[in-house]
Scaffold this active site. Sequence first.
Site, PDB file in Angstrom:
ATOM      1  N   LYS A  92       0.851  -1.196   0.000  1.00 11.74           N
ATOM      2  CA  LYS A  92       0.000   0.000   0.000  1.00 11.74           C
ATOM      3  C   LYS A  92       0.879   1.236   0.000  1.00 11.74           C
ATOM      4  CE  LYS A  92      -4.092   1.883   0.233  1.00 11.74           C
ATOM      5  NZ  LYS A  92      -3.617   2.932  -0.711  1.00 11.74           N
ATOM      6  N   LYS A 116       4.540   2.561   8.424  1.00  8.24           N
ATOM      7  CA  LYS A 116       3.331   3.351   8.672  1.00  8.24           C
ATOM      8  C   LYS A 116       2.091   2.464   8.777  1.00  8.24           C
ATOM      9  CE  LYS A 116       3.034   7.162   6.382  1.00  8.24           C
ATOM     10  NZ  LYS A 116       2.806   8.169   5.299  1.00  8.24           N
ATOM     11  N   LYS A 176       5.547   2.075  -2.911  1.00  9.97           N
ATOM     12  CA  LYS A 176       5.564   3.476  -3.330  1.00  9.97           C
ATOM     13  C   LYS A 176       6.070   3.548  -4.769  1.00  9.97           C
ATOM     14  CE  LYS A 176       4.701   7.483  -1.159  1.00  9.97           C
ATOM     15  NZ  LYS A 176       3.716   7.726  -0.100  1.00  9.97           N
ATOM     16  N   THR A 192      -5.519  13.102   5.626  1.00 10.26           N
ATOM     17  CA  THR A 192      -4.115  13.221   6.029  1.00 10.26           C
ATOM     18  C   THR A 192      -3.889  14.489   6.846  1.00 10.26           C
ATOM     19  OG1 THR A 192      -3.470  12.073   3.987  1.00 10.26           O
ATOM     20  CG2 THR A 192      -1.730  13.181   5.232  1.00 10.26           C
ATOM     21  N   ASN A 221      -2.948  19.605  -0.296  1.00 13.33           N
ATOM     22  CA  ASN A 221      -4.018  18.941   0.433  1.00 13.33           C
ATOM     23  C   ASN A 221      -3.711  18.800   1.924  1.00 13.33           C
ATOM     24  OD1 ASN A 221      -6.609  17.949  -0.242  1.00 13.33           O
ATOM     25  ND2 ASN A 221      -5.925  15.880   0.219  1.00 13.33           N
ATOM     26  N   SER A 236      -7.659   5.453   3.560  1.00 14.11           N
ATOM     27  CA  SER A 236      -7.581   4.583   2.384  1.00 14.11           C
ATOM     28  C   SER A 236      -8.057   3.171   2.730  1.00 14.11           C
ATOM     29  CB  SER A 236      -6.141   4.535   1.851  1.00 14.11           C
ATOM     30  OG  SER A 236      -5.830   5.697   1.119  1.00 14.11           O
TER      31      SER A 236
END
Length: 434
Positions: free
Chosen positions: A83, A107, A119, A207, A238, A367
């Site tokens: 993820k 994380k 990533k 976030t 954001n 998510s």
Amino acid sequence: MATMTAIPKQKTKKVALKGMMDNVMEQFNSASDQIELHPNIRKILSITNNEIVVNFPVKMDNGEVEIFTGYRVQHNNALGPYKGGLRYHPTVDIDAARALAMWMTWKTSLAGLPYGGGKGGIKLDPSKYSQGELERITRRFTFALADNIGPEHDIPAPDVNTSSQTMAWIADTYMSTRPPAERTANQHVVTGKPDGSGGLEGRDRATGYGVYLNIKFWADKNNESLKGKKFIVQGFGNVGYWASYFLEKDGAKLVAVQDASGSIHNSDGLSVKDIFNYTQINDGKVKGFPEAFELDDEEFFSTDCDICIPAALGNQITKENASQIKARLIAEGANGPTNVEGEHALLERGVTIIPDILCNSGGVIASYFEWLQNRNGEIWQLDEVMAKLDKKMKESFDKVFAFAKAESLDLRTAAFCIAIKRIEKAYIQRGIFP
């Protein structure tokens, strides 16, 4: 809750990400030493599982073909599917993707999610391409990745310079390559989609809201109020916008902002809403905001404040500028914004750092909620989403804070220890094949 949309894409100063892998490995090794991680598991977690590099052609608006390089690094999936986000930026390369993928593993583990870490992205400056070109680039990248992503295998999400629209293009392209009977069942191949395309209500602010929550939890632990606290934000995309929005609602005062266009400040305070509205008519840039004074970029971190929120790119706080920081608290909205030397300098001065794998984990937690929503065919309401996010973030913060206090550790080392121990437990219980 606010319902503003069209948050400007995060625009930040171009900074080389060289050294990020060194940083994450030093952090990993420090925590591994602390918990006496089994040497065999240390070997496994020190390397990535898979590294995908794809070169693909895309026809531009003028008819010419341009070749792009895309990356997807899959670090570890002991706890579940890979993820992590996809970013479009000139600094994207394999080393940056490796470091960011490893941070994602810690994380998701720290948050208690059934995920691993991945990533990637494309090495490009999206401001140089039209919307149509970006769509074709995204769809061609998705096609090139093929079965290297999937809703139960590797689930991308937005990151720097990508958005819910980017995720919608990826989802549509991926589903179009599936057999007809399987297409709708693959909607959760990405998260961070628009509300009308399977997205989660509230994902846009998750976030930044998580960054705010961590700051609030820190203040509560110190029996302090956020009212009147001065804060500065690097990156007004954001993450930076929503963190500022919620902090201002709690009475804190924004006094400086920096993005790729420059730095602005006003010691009397800046209106978050007014800056947001200004960026909407100024190509997402804060420079020139009429109610602020221009500030030299090199002086941004030396602004008098209580809280500093680096919400841009990595390696922004270093040993060269750490001594300038006046904030008592660093809340890492970006991934890897503080390098190891910078962190050592700050900790020696008694500055508290809420690490990225804790501070900005609201996005990956939301998510996860979106992924569940899609898998179960449900639609969650905003109040429900925010309440679940509050609960999950509080659990993570309390866990890290308690571990740090019990072991006399800084918050980053404590967070890494907890995350790595959870993965170690999975390997010990399952064993190593064959």
